[in-house]
Each structure stands twice: as structure tokens, then as C-alpha cells.
Design an enzyme around this catalytic site. Structure first.
Site, PDB file in Angstrom:
ATOM      1  N   LYS A  34       0.834  -1.212   0.000  1.00 30.94           N
ATOM      2  CA  LYS A  34       0.000   0.000   0.000  1.00 30.94           C
ATOM      3  C   LYS A  34       0.863   1.255   0.000  1.00 30.94           C
ATOM      4  O   LYS A  34       0.661   2.170  -0.797  1.00 30.94           O
ATOM      5  CB  LYS A  34      -0.914   0.003   1.233  1.00 30.94           C
ATOM      6  CG  LYS A  34      -1.577   1.342   1.505  1.00 30.94           C
ATOM      7  CD  LYS A  34      -2.328   1.376   2.818  1.00 30.94           C
ATOM      8  CE  LYS A  34      -1.490   1.636   4.024  1.00 30.94           C
ATOM      9  NZ  LYS A  34      -1.311   3.032   4.434  1.00 30.94           N
ATOM     10  N   ASN A  35       1.844   1.306   0.896  1.00 31.24           N
ATOM     11  CA  ASN A  35       2.615   2.544   1.046  1.00 31.24           C
ATOM     12  C   ASN A  35       3.476   2.843  -0.178  1.00 31.24           C
ATOM     13  O   ASN A  35       3.816   3.993  -0.434  1.00 31.24           O
ATOM     14  CB  ASN A  35       3.478   2.491   2.313  1.00 31.24           C
ATOM     15  CG  ASN A  35       2.635   2.623   3.571  1.00 31.24           C
ATOM     16  OD1 ASN A  35       1.441   2.932   3.494  1.00 31.24           O
ATOM     17  ND2 ASN A  35       3.233   2.379   4.727  1.00 31.24           N
ATOM     18  N   ARG A 106      -3.422  10.997   4.606  1.00 31.92           N
ATOM     19  CA  ARG A 106      -2.223  11.792   4.848  1.00 31.92           C
ATOM     20  C   ARG A 106      -1.193  11.616   3.736  1.00 31.92           C
ATOM     21  O   ARG A 106      -0.521  12.559   3.311  1.00 31.92           O
ATOM     22  CB  ARG A 106      -1.608  11.387   6.184  1.00 31.92           C
ATOM     23  CG  ARG A 106      -0.477  12.272   6.573  1.00 31.92           C
ATOM     24  CD  ARG A 106       0.277  11.805   7.784  1.00 31.92           C
ATOM     25  NE  ARG A 106       1.641  12.273   7.698  1.00 31.92           N
ATOM     26  CZ  ARG A 106       2.047  13.462   8.084  1.00 31.92           C
ATOM     27  NH1 ARG A 106       1.195  14.300   8.614  1.00 31.92           N
ATOM     28  NH2 ARG A 106       3.292  13.836   7.927  1.00 31.92           N
ATOM     29  N   CYS A 130      -3.412  12.589  12.225  1.00 30.28           N
ATOM     30  CA  CYS A 130      -3.894  11.224  12.405  1.00 30.28           C
ATOM     31  C   CYS A 130      -3.830  10.833  13.869  1.00 30.28           C
ATOM     32  O   CYS A 130      -3.194  11.488  14.664  1.00 30.28           O
ATOM     33  CB  CYS A 130      -3.147  10.254  11.511  1.00 30.28           C
ATOM     34  SG  CYS A 130      -4.310   9.183  10.699  1.00 30.28           S
ATOM     35  N   ARG A 135       2.204  14.041  13.659  1.00 28.98           N
ATOM     36  CA  ARG A 135       2.599  13.875  12.257  1.00 28.98           C
ATOM     37  C   ARG A 135       2.774  15.214  11.539  1.00 28.98           C
ATOM     38  O   ARG A 135       2.040  15.559  10.607  1.00 28.98           O
ATOM     39  CB  ARG A 135       1.601  12.972  11.530  1.00 28.98           C
ATOM     40  CG  ARG A 135       1.418  11.658  12.269  1.00 28.98           C
ATOM     41  CD  ARG A 135       0.616  10.662  11.493  1.00 28.98           C
ATOM     42  NE  ARG A 135       1.403   9.914  10.534  1.00 28.98           N
ATOM     43  CZ  ARG A 135       0.923   8.932   9.781  1.00 28.98           C
ATOM     44  NH1 ARG A 135      -0.329   8.593   9.876  1.00 28.98           N
ATOM     45  NH2 ARG A 135       1.692   8.293   8.940  1.00 28.98           N
ATOM     46  N   ASP A 322       4.859  -0.079  12.207  1.00 24.06           N
ATOM     47  CA  ASP A 322       3.578  -0.591  11.718  1.00 24.06           C
ATOM     48  C   ASP A 322       3.291  -2.015  12.188  1.00 24.06           C
ATOM     49  O   ASP A 322       2.154  -2.490  12.063  1.00 24.06           O
ATOM     50  CB  ASP A 322       3.526  -0.535  10.182  1.00 24.06           C
ATOM     51  CG  ASP A 322       3.340   0.887   9.676  1.00 24.06           C
ATOM     52  OD1 ASP A 322       3.071   1.773  10.495  1.00 24.06           O
ATOM     53  OD2 ASP A 322       3.467   1.106   8.457  1.00 24.06           O
ATOM     54  N   ARG A 414      -8.448   0.177   4.946  1.00 23.96           N
ATOM     55  CA  ARG A 414      -7.514   1.118   4.325  1.00 23.96           C
ATOM     56  C   ARG A 414      -6.232   0.408   3.904  1.00 23.96           C
ATOM     57  O   ARG A 414      -5.570   0.827   2.962  1.00 23.96           O
ATOM     58  CB  ARG A 414      -7.122   2.222   5.330  1.00 23.96           C
ATOM     59  CG  ARG A 414      -8.160   3.285   5.557  1.00 23.96           C
ATOM     60  CD  ARG A 414      -7.592   4.357   6.480  1.00 23.96           C
ATOM     61  NE  ARG A 414      -6.212   4.604   6.110  1.00 23.96           N
ATOM     62  CZ  ARG A 414      -5.211   4.784   6.972  1.00 23.96           C
ATOM     63  NH1 ARG A 414      -5.445   4.758   8.258  1.00 23.96           N
ATOM     64  NH2 ARG A 414      -3.996   4.986   6.544  1.00 23.96           N
TER      65      ARG A 414
HETATM   66  C1  UD1 Z   1       5.073   6.401   6.676  1.00 23.97           C
HETATM   67  C2  UD1 Z   1       4.112   5.254   6.462  1.00 23.97           C
HETATM   68  C3  UD1 Z   1       3.592   4.750   7.802  1.00 23.97           C
HETATM   69  C4  UD1 Z   1       4.737   4.394   8.727  1.00 23.97           C
HETATM   70  C5  UD1 Z   1       5.715   5.557   8.839  1.00 23.97           C
HETATM   71  C6  UD1 Z   1       6.965   5.210   9.634  1.00 23.97           C
HETATM   72  C7  UD1 Z   1       3.138   5.794   4.321  1.00 23.97           C
HETATM   73  C8  UD1 Z   1       1.918   6.181   3.580  1.00 23.97           C
HETATM   74  N1  UD1 Z   1       3.010   5.737   5.651  1.00 23.97           N
HETATM   75  O1  UD1 Z   1       4.340   7.457   7.278  1.00 23.97           O
HETATM   76  O2  UD1 Z   1       2.810   3.572   7.542  1.00 23.97           O
HETATM   77  O3  UD1 Z   1       4.224   4.106  10.010  1.00 23.97           O
HETATM   78  O4  UD1 Z   1       6.139   5.984   7.532  1.00 23.97           O
HETATM   79  O5  UD1 Z   1       7.579   4.088   9.092  1.00 23.97           O
HETATM   80  O6  UD1 Z   1       4.161   5.504   3.739  1.00 23.97           O
HETATM   81  N2  UD1 Z   1       8.160  13.781  11.191  1.00 23.97           N
HETATM   82  C9  UD1 Z   1       8.497  15.071  11.523  1.00 23.97           C
HETATM   83  N3  UD1 Z   1       8.403  16.034  10.557  1.00 23.97           N
HETATM   84  C10 UD1 Z   1       7.990  15.760   9.290  1.00 23.97           C
HETATM   85  C11 UD1 Z   1       7.653  14.431   8.968  1.00 23.97           C
HETATM   86  C12 UD1 Z   1       7.756  13.457   9.942  1.00 23.97           C
HETATM   87  O7  UD1 Z   1       8.872  15.364  12.656  1.00 23.97           O
HETATM   88  O8  UD1 Z   1       7.922  16.676   8.470  1.00 23.97           O
HETATM   89  C13 UD1 Z   1       8.245  12.723  12.228  1.00 23.97           C
HETATM   90  C14 UD1 Z   1       6.870  12.112  12.524  1.00 23.97           C
HETATM   91  O9  UD1 Z   1       6.178  12.867  13.500  1.00 23.97           O
HETATM   92  C15 UD1 Z   1       7.243  10.746  13.038  1.00 23.97           C
HETATM   93  C16 UD1 Z   1       8.516  10.399  12.240  1.00 23.97           C
HETATM   94  O10 UD1 Z   1       8.990  11.632  11.704  1.00 23.97           O
HETATM   95  O11 UD1 Z   1       7.576  10.832  14.398  1.00 23.97           O
HETATM   96  C17 UD1 Z   1       8.282   9.429  11.112  1.00 23.97           C
HETATM   97  O12 UD1 Z   1       7.282   9.917  10.255  1.00 23.97           O
HETATM   98  P1  UD1 Z   1       7.304   9.608   8.693  1.00 23.97           P
HETATM   99  O13 UD1 Z   1       8.421   8.674   8.399  1.00 23.97           O
HETATM  100  O14 UD1 Z   1       7.243  10.888   7.954  1.00 23.97           O
HETATM  101  O15 UD1 Z   1       5.943   8.828   8.508  1.00 23.97           O
HETATM  102  P2  UD1 Z   1       4.938   8.939   7.279  1.00 23.97           P
HETATM  103  O16 UD1 Z   1       5.690   9.176   6.020  1.00 23.97           O
HETATM  104  O17 UD1 Z   1       3.827   9.842   7.640  1.00 23.97           O
END
Ligand code: UD1
Length: 461
Positions: A34-35, A106, A130, A135, A322, A414
Site C-alpha cells: 500500500k505505502n 495523509r 492522524c 505527524r 507498523d 484502508r
Molecule cells: C510512513 C508510512 C507509515 C509508517 C511511517 C513510519 C506511508 C503512507 N506511511 O508514514 O505507515 O508508520 O512511515 O515508518 O508511507 N516527522 C516530523 N516532521 C515531518 C515528517 C515526519 O517530525 O515533516 C516525524 C513524525 O512525527 C514521526 C517520524 O517523523 O515521528 C516518522 O514519520 P514519517 O516517516 O514521515 O511517517 P509517514 O511518512 O507519515
């Protein structure tokens, strides 16, 4: 946050009845990731030529992303697991993406990178906060600004623009302050059509980023180092269409391995890329499971006793956040005391309360859970608060005494293609029922729950 179900039919109140103390056996076919699929769909915005994706899972998240691309003029056609995307008719006339869709998913925010790179300007609503944590998107924004864009906030929208007459982003060196998967994807896609070289340091290394880089390379991008902490991109002027097969879903694969371990029944999963699951396989082996793998299959033979282990979630190649919730269901049935520390998301322990109501002995101190294994879990009425905790509830239901009723399926749908059907093919007894009535009507919901007759052995705290 608007749920995906609110987009489809808010009058449906679906739930699963999961019979416990069931044996599983056989083979499971793992769906496409999915991701990966979501971000590959966003990457199709970088070219006017057709993109064909295969092995795309049929999921509500994929439907939302397809609707989002269609809403700006893309032609998206999914037949079974094949997806065709044509973005030659793209029009950003309204200059914005629909709030409801971006807010529901998201991952759709990563469209900001390709749209900015292709059109020099994009307005996109802020993604929904979320349930698993705040996030933030600060790293996405910082990356785009480093590439020369101006990024401003207008109400609930983010407005990003290039600042030169050529409408181009300019390559640069960016060091992420945290290994964000989404920010790495946004910056990678934004920099593909930029002028000059971009280096992303402290980049996330997840397999989905490698899959994205592989597809972009087929499209004509010049990328080195995807899958390592330093990604180097040489900007190109133009990308072409391509055909690409989505990698197998390592999180779905991990969930089924845990289903095997929790029921103490051997199963085989395929196709998988075992390297993507190394951290999970190590923990399953520590628990007492025997793992046999080929290039694209994994057979798991759980021991009669599952032993306690300690887990700390980490960015790839560490143990994936996850799979933290499903693994906690497993460790609730292990011999001894396990410790799970969640380090990625600050609110990803909502399953603890539900597992406790099934009889699990778990003490929670902030994001550290101490789990004292018990001999038996007991069925009750459960609600998955997010995608992975819904899966964790189903796994716990498979071994509990009695029949569990699991709600919150909009989350499950989802991210898991035919989840209960696949488990039923292994011998599980899971029935889905949909009741046509607004879930918000609390009085009726309570009446309905009592009619649903939670099975024997249930323990409601
Ligand atoms: C993606 C995955 C999700 C998985 C996560 C971590 C998708 C659609 N989703 O989510 O299933 O659980 O990676 O493996 O691919 N952060 C910041 N600033 C930012 C962005 C992120 O501080 O601008 C922090 C977040 O709060 C979190 C950490 O970085 O603590 C990881 O987030 P991130 O890797 O960005 O997760 P997603 O891409 O949202």
C-alpha cells in the site's frame, strides 16, 4: 479528521465476528505494498506520458488517491490489481486539491512534490492529523524551501511556488533532521526535475523509497543511493511513462507471520522479499519460531511456546512501527515479560487498552509497554483505533476464548486487501456483517452491540 468511510457510506457500520482458538494452515499470497503504491501514484504526476502499475492492492486508501488524481484531471483506471494513470489532461485550474480527499489520506500530501516540480506552483490542503501522533510536515516544507520554493500557509492550505522565471526548483544539499519516509519521498520527487544536483542526507531507507526510486529511474530520472541514508539526484528536463510492478507489502507479510506465531500454526507466505522483513524475522526467531526462506517465500513454524522478547521500533532496517501493535498481541500470549518501546509515533499505544480488556497483562509507561504473557486471552467487543491496531485486534481474536466482535473496520480496509478472506483461506472463521445505520447514533449503537451477542468467555472491563 474525516474518515475514508465518511467518503463512501457513513451509514454502514461494519464489524467482524472472529472465532477464537482456531488453527491455521496453508499458504497466503501477499498483496502489493500500500505505502509504495500510494507514492508511485503520486509520482505519475511527474510525467505527461502513461504509467501502468501492476500488483496494486484494492484498498480504500488507493481509491482515495485515485479520486484525488482524478479530481485534478488525471485519467485513472483500476482493473483488478492493474492501474493505468494518464496525466496529460491535468488541470490545476482551481489551483488546489480537494480538502476532503487530502484530509482523508495523509499520504496524499506527497503530491506536493511532483505537482510543484511539474507546474511550478501548487496549493494543497494540510493533511489530516492522524490518531497515532501529531505527524508534522515541517521536514517536507523545509526541503521544498531548500530547493528554492516559497512555501506559505493560507488558512488550511499550503501554497508552494518556484521563484524563477523558468518555473524550476534548484538542486541543493538537504539534511533531514528526522528520517521521515514522507519527507524523503516529497523531496525526492520534487528534485527529479530540478536544475542541478540534489543530495538528501539522513534520508529514510524504507523499501518503499527504493521502489519509488526504481520507478523514477525507469521514467528517466537519475538517482543514486536510494535505500541508503544519502540519496543523490541529478535533475533531468523530462520524464517518460513506464510500466512498474509494486513490491510485496512487507507489513501485510509481517502481520500474517504474526498470525501464524500467535496461533502456533505453521504457514507459508509468498511472494515476499525476505530482506525487507529481517528485523521482524529476527524477533520471531527469538520468540521461538523456526523460519525457512527462499528468494521469495517465507515458511514460519512457531514453537509450542512463544517466549518474551524486547522490541524497540526504529526506522528501516529497524523493527517497523507498523508491526508494533500486531506484535504486542503476540507477546500478550508469550512466556515471560516483554518490553515494547514505540519511538516513531507518540500516540501508537491505543491497542493496549483493548488487549487489556481481553485479559492481557500490560503496564504502559508513556510509550513503553511491559507485557506479562498470559495463558489465555478472552473474546470481547473491540475497536481498532487505527489501521495496524485493527489488525492486532483480529490476531488477538484468533486465539482468544470465545468470539470477538471487532469494529473500526474503516481502518482495516484502508491497508489490508481481503484481510479476513485470506485468514479464512487458512482456516479462520471470521464473518463480516454490515449494519445500515449511522454509527454516530450512540443509543442505537449500544442496542446493536447487545444484539451482537459477544461470544462466550467475553470479558468486558
Ligand atoms: C510512513 C508510512 C507509515 C509508517 C511511517 C513510519 C506511508 C503512507 N506511511 O508514514 O505507515 O508508520 O512511515 O515508518 O508511507 N516527522 C516530523 N516532521 C515531518 C515528517 C515526519 O517530525 O515533516 C516525524 C513524525 O512525527 C514521526 C517520524 O517523523 O515521528 C516518522 O514519520 P514519517 O516517516 O514521515 O511517517 P509517514 O511518512 O507519515
Amino acid at each position: 479528521m474525516h474518515s475514508v468511510s465518511s467518503i463512501s457510506d457513513s451509514n454502514l457500520f461494519p464489524y467482524l465476528r472472529v472465532q477464537g482458538e482456531i488453527d491455521l494452515s496453508g499458504q497466503i499470497e501477499i498483496s502489493g505494498a500500500k505505502n509504495s503504491a500510494l507514492v508511485l501514484m503520486a509520482a505519475s504526476l511527474l510525467t505527461e506520458e502513461p504509467i501502468h502499475l501492476s500488483n496494486v492492492p484494492k484498498l480504500t486508501d488507493i481509491d482515495v488517491m485515485a479520486k484525488l488524481l482524478s479530481s485534478i484531471g488525471a485519467n485513472v483506471n483500476q482493473i483488478s490489481n492493474e492501474l493505468d494513470i494518464k496525466t496529460n489532461g491535468l488541470s490545476l485550474s482551481q489551483n488546489s486539491l480537494p480538502y476532503e480527499l487530502v484530509n482523508a489520506l495523509r499520504a496524499s500530501f506527497v503530491c506536493i512534490g511532483p505537482l510543484l516540480a511539474r507546474f511550478g506552483e501548487v496549493k494543497i490542503p494540510l493533511p489530516g492529523g492522524c490518531r497515532i501522533g501529531a505527524r508534522p510536515i515541517n521536514e517536507h516544507i523545509r526541503g521544498l524551501r531548500a530547493l528554492g520554493a516559497t512555501v506559505t500557509f493560507e488558512g488550511e492550505n499550503v501554497l508552494a511556488k518556484t521563484t524563477n522565471l523558468r518555473n524550476k526548483l534548484i538542486g541543493t544539499k538537504i539534511r533531514l533532521t528526522c528520517k521521515s519516509v514522507g519527507a524523503t519521498e516529497t523531496i525526492l520527487m520534487a528534485s527529479i526535475l530540478a536544475e542541478g544536483k540534489t543530495t538528501i542526507e539522513n534520508a529514510a531507507r524504507e523499501p518503499e523509497i527504493q521502489d519509488l526510486a526504481n520507478m523514477l529511474t525507469k521514467m528517466g530520472a537519475k538517482i543514486k543511493g536510494a535505500g541508503t541514508s544519502t540519496i543523490i539526484i541529478e535533475g533531468v528536463d523530462h520524464l517518460k511513462g513506464c510500466i512498474h510492478k509494486v513490491i510485496p507489502d512487507r507489513i501485510e507479510a509481517g502481520t500474517f507471520l504474526i498470525a501464524s506465531a500467535i496461533t502456533r500454526c505453521p504457514i507459508t507466505i509468498f511472494p515476499v522479499i525476505p530482506k525487507h522483513l529481517e528485523a521482524v524475522l529476527i524477533k520471531l526467531q527469538e520468540c521461538g519460531c523456526l523460519i525457512k526462506q527462499t528468494e521469495n517465500t517465507i515458511k514460519i513454524i512457531p514453537g509450542k511456546t512463544i517466549y518474551a522478547v524486547d522490541i524497540t521500533t526504529m526506522p528501516f532496517p529497524g523493527f517497523p512501527t507498523d508491526l508494533q501493535a500486531p506484535f504486542m498481541s503476540l507477546l500478550s500470549t508469550a512466556k515471560g515479560t516483554s518490553k515494547i518501546e514505540e519511538t516513531i509515533f507518540e500516540k501508537r499505544m491505543q491497542h493496549v487498552g483493548e488487549l487489556q480488556r481481553m485479559g492481557a497483562q500490560i503496564q504502559l509507561h508513556d510509550n513503553i509497554a511491559l507485557i506479562q504473557g498470559v495463558n489465555k486471552l478472552f473474546a470481547t467487543s473491540l475497536t481498532g483505533g487505527d489501521l495496524r491496531s485493527s489488525a492486532a485486534m483480529v490476531l488477538a481474536g484468533l486465539v482468544a476464548k470465545g468470539t470477538s466482535v471487532i469494529k473500526g473496520l474503516s481502518h482495516l480496509d484502508r491497508g489490508y486487501e481481503n484481510f479476513e478472506k485470506k485468514l479464512c483461506n487458512l482456516g479462520a472463521n471470521i464473518k463480516r456483517t454490515e449494519v445500515k445505520r449511522p454509527i454516530s447514533n450512540r443509543k442505537n449503537t449500544e442496542k446493536l452491540e447487545s444484539k451482537m451477542n459477544v461470544g462466550s468467555g467475553s470479558q468486558v472491563a
